[in-house]
Scaffold this motif. Structure first.
Motif, PDB file in Angstrom:
ATOM      1  N   TRP A   1       0.877  -1.168   0.000  1.00 35.19           N
ATOM      2  CA  TRP A   1       0.000   0.000   0.000  1.00 35.19           C
ATOM      3  C   TRP A   1       0.912   1.215   0.000  1.00 35.19           C
ATOM      4  O   TRP A   1       1.735   1.393   0.903  1.00 35.19           O
ATOM      5  N   VAL A   2       0.808   2.056  -0.998  1.00 37.94           N
ATOM      6  CA  VAL A   2       1.686   3.207  -1.145  1.00 37.94           C
ATOM      7  C   VAL A   2       1.017   4.433  -0.521  1.00 37.94           C
ATOM      8  O   VAL A   2      -0.023   4.891  -0.983  1.00 37.94           O
ATOM      9  N   ASP A   3       1.603   4.916   0.551  1.00 32.02           N
ATOM     10  CA  ASP A   3       1.113   6.086   1.271  1.00 32.02           C
ATOM     11  C   ASP A   3       1.747   7.334   0.653  1.00 32.02           C
ATOM     12  O   ASP A   3       2.959   7.523   0.752  1.00 32.02           O
ATOM     13  N   PRO A   4       0.948   8.206   0.020  1.00 28.98           N
ATOM     14  CA  PRO A   4       1.531   9.374  -0.645  1.00 28.98           C
ATOM     15  C   PRO A   4       2.272  10.318   0.303  1.00 28.98           C
ATOM     16  O   PRO A   4       3.248  10.944  -0.088  1.00 28.98           O
ATOM     17  N   LEU A   5       1.834  10.415   1.565  1.00 32.33           N
ATOM     18  CA  LEU A   5       2.529  11.290   2.510  1.00 32.33           C
ATOM     19  C   LEU A   5       3.881  10.715   2.909  1.00 32.33           C
ATOM     20  O   LEU A   5       4.864  11.447   3.049  1.00 32.33           O
ATOM     21  N   LEU A   6       3.940   9.408   3.070  1.00 31.02           N
ATOM     22  CA  LEU A   6       5.218   8.768   3.386  1.00 31.02           C
ATOM     23  C   LEU A   6       6.179   8.924   2.214  1.00 31.02           C
ATOM     24  O   LEU A   6       7.361   9.212   2.412  1.00 31.02           O
ATOM     25  N   ILE A   7       5.677   8.773   1.002  1.00 37.24           N
ATOM     26  CA  ILE A   7       6.526   8.956  -0.189  1.00 37.24           C
ATOM     27  C   ILE A   7       7.052  10.387  -0.242  1.00 37.24           C
ATOM     28  O   ILE A   7       8.236  10.620  -0.506  1.00 37.24           O
ATOM     29  N   ALA A   8       6.189  11.354   0.043  1.00 33.75           N
ATOM     30  CA  ALA A   8       6.620  12.762   0.049  1.00 33.75           C
ATOM     31  C   ALA A   8       7.730  12.964   1.073  1.00 33.75           C
ATOM     32  O   ALA A   8       8.734  13.629   0.791  1.00 33.75           O
ATOM     33  N   HIS A   9       7.555  12.378   2.243  1.00 34.74           N
ATOM     34  CA  HIS A   9       8.576  12.497   3.291  1.00 34.74           C
ATOM     35  C   HIS A   9       9.876  11.798   2.876  1.00 34.74           C
ATOM     36  O   HIS A   9      10.965  12.313   3.115  1.00 34.74           O
ATOM     37  N   MET A  10       9.760  10.643   2.247  1.00 35.97           N
ATOM     38  CA  MET A  10      10.958   9.921   1.805  1.00 35.97           C
ATOM     39  C   MET A  10      11.690  10.690   0.705  1.00 35.97           C
ATOM     40  O   MET A  10      12.921  10.690   0.659  1.00 35.97           O
ATOM     41  N   ARG A  11      10.939  11.332  -0.166  1.00 35.12           N
ATOM     42  CA  ARG A  11      11.563  12.086  -1.262  1.00 35.12           C
ATOM     43  C   ARG A  11      12.283  13.316  -0.757  1.00 35.12           C
ATOM     44  O   ARG A  11      13.290  13.734  -1.328  1.00 35.12           O
ATOM     45  N   CYS A  12      11.739  13.936   0.287  1.00 35.65           N
ATOM     46  CA  CYS A  12      12.326  15.178   0.812  1.00 35.65           C
ATOM     47  C   CYS A  12      12.258  15.148   2.343  1.00 35.65           C
ATOM     48  O   CYS A  12      11.378  15.765   2.940  1.00 35.65           O
ATOM     49  N   PRO A  13      13.181  14.424   2.979  1.00 41.40           N
ATOM     50  CA  PRO A  13      13.134  14.252   4.433  1.00 41.40           C
ATOM     51  C   PRO A  13      13.237  15.554   5.233  1.00 41.40           C
ATOM     52  O   PRO A  13      12.784  15.609   6.366  1.00 41.40           O
ATOM     53  N   LYS A  14      13.808  16.600   4.651  1.00 41.71           N
ATOM     54  CA  LYS A  14      13.933  17.872   5.375  1.00 41.71           C
ATOM     55  C   LYS A  14      12.624  18.653   5.394  1.00 41.71           C
ATOM     56  O   LYS A  14      12.440  19.532   6.225  1.00 41.71           O
ATOM     57  N   ALA A  15      11.730  18.356   4.471  1.00 44.00           N
ATOM     58  CA  ALA A  15      10.466  19.084   4.366  1.00 44.00           C
ATOM     59  C   ALA A  15       9.480  18.632   5.446  1.00 44.00           C
ATOM     60  O   ALA A  15       9.609  17.558   6.019  1.00 44.00           O
ATOM     61  N   VAL A  16       8.492  19.491   5.688  1.00 43.50           N
ATOM     62  CA  VAL A  16       7.447  19.204   6.672  1.00 43.50           C
ATOM     63  C   VAL A  16       6.108  19.193   5.938  1.00 43.50           C
ATOM     64  O   VAL A  16       5.821  20.083   5.141  1.00 43.50           O
ATOM     65  N   ILE A  17       5.281  18.181   6.204  1.00 41.86           N
ATOM     66  CA  ILE A  17       3.946  18.109   5.620  1.00 41.86           C
ATOM     67  C   ILE A  17       3.136  19.253   6.229  1.00 41.86           C
ATOM     68  O   ILE A  17       3.154  19.455   7.438  1.00 41.86           O
ATOM     69  N   SER A  18       2.420  19.995   5.386  1.00 48.04           N
ATOM     70  CA  SER A  18       1.784  21.216   5.890  1.00 48.04           C
ATOM     71  C   SER A  18       0.525  21.590   5.104  1.00 48.04           C
ATOM     72  O   SER A  18       0.031  20.812   4.297  1.00 48.04           O
ATOM     73  N   HIS A  19       0.044  22.775   5.369  1.00 47.74           N
ATOM     74  CA  HIS A  19      -1.060  23.437   4.685  1.00 47.74           C
ATOM     75  C   HIS A  19      -2.286  22.546   4.490  1.00 47.74           C
ATOM     76  O   HIS A  19      -2.886  22.139   5.479  1.00 47.74           O
ATOM     77  N   ASP A  20      -2.660  22.260   3.239  1.00 50.19           N
ATOM     78  CA  ASP A  20      -3.898  21.515   2.948  1.00 50.19           C
ATOM     79  C   ASP A  20      -3.961  20.181   3.694  1.00 50.19           C
ATOM     80  O   ASP A  20      -4.995  19.826   4.252  1.00 50.19           O
ATOM     81  N   VAL A  21      -2.849  19.464   3.694  1.00 48.45           N
ATOM     82  CA  VAL A  21      -2.808  18.149   4.328  1.00 48.45           C
ATOM     83  C   VAL A  21      -3.001  18.276   5.836  1.00 48.45           C
ATOM     84  O   VAL A  21      -3.771  17.533   6.442  1.00 48.45           O
ATOM     85  N   ALA A  22      -2.309  19.231   6.455  1.00 48.04           N
ATOM     86  CA  ALA A  22      -2.431  19.430   7.899  1.00 48.04           C
ATOM     87  C   ALA A  22      -3.837  19.907   8.271  1.00 48.04           C
ATOM     88  O   ALA A  22      -4.398  19.459   9.267  1.00 48.04           O
TER      89      ALA A  22
END
Length: 193
Positions: A52-73
């Motif tokens: 099962w591919v979690d798009p938020l986990l993929i985003a974090h893996m692609r850019c570990p320094k970034a923080v999930i934010s805005h619309d998603v939060a």
């Protein structure tokens, strides 16, 4: 091959970074991927067919320094009903985001010293731990980038936050001051509280 199999995580994914870190050969790695029908889901990230591919986990893996934010939060904290169509990330100014944007991510920028302000680890809806901004930082981002949101979502998020029992107004105004939206935040909150 067995050593490579041990690198596959619980969700059925493996990264080229993990393989290199464990001194496995590229040839063995690519043979393993082909033999076990792994698919490339992003640059350097592969998943088994039943993963099962979690798009938020993929985003974090692609850019570990970034923080999930805005619309998603906003959606995660129940401030808006609409589920975001793509992951939204915040990264420090000057970071090269061309690949992230090409992959369909929404990216926002802050000064490097503000990147970790309000950053917490949360468990997303798929059970993965990812970095996300806390409730108060999310509200500050909403006000800072108000032109990036539909007016209905903007108003709904503000009203829902004002009604929440677990809000922390002291922290909200501290963050707002650091992010230079304190005056604007106070004017919104005075109307709603």
């Amino acid at each position: 091959m067995n050593e490579i199999e041990n690198l596959v995580d619980d969700s059925g994914m493996i990264t080229t970074k993990d393989v290199a870190r464990n001194n496995q050969s590229k040839a063995d790695f690519y043979n393993y991927l082909k033999k076990n029908n792994f698919e490339q889901i992003s640059r350097g990230i592969y998943a088994s067919q039943d993963a099962w591919v979690d798009p938020l986990l993929i985003a974090h893996m692609r850019c570990p320094k970034a923080v999930i934010s805005h619309d998603v939060a906003l959606h995660y904290y129940g401030l808006v009903d609409r589920e975001p169509s793509s992951p939204t990330l915040t990264i420090y100014s000057g970071y090269n985001t061309s690949r992230l944007k090409a992959a369909g991510y929404k990216v926002f920028f802050v000064k490097k010293e503000c990147l970790d302000l309000g950053k917490v680890e949360v468990t997303d809806l798929d059970g993965n731990t990812i970095p996300m901004y806390d409730l108060e930082r999310t509200m500050c981002d909403l006000v800072r980038n108000r032109n990036s949101f539909e007016i209905q979502d903007f108003n709904t998020a503000l009203k829902t936050y004002a009604r929440k029992k677990e809000k922390n107004l002291t922290k909200l105004f501290e963050y707002a001051q650091m992010l230079r939206v304190e005056k604007l935040m106070r004017s919104y909150m005075e109307v709603l509280l």
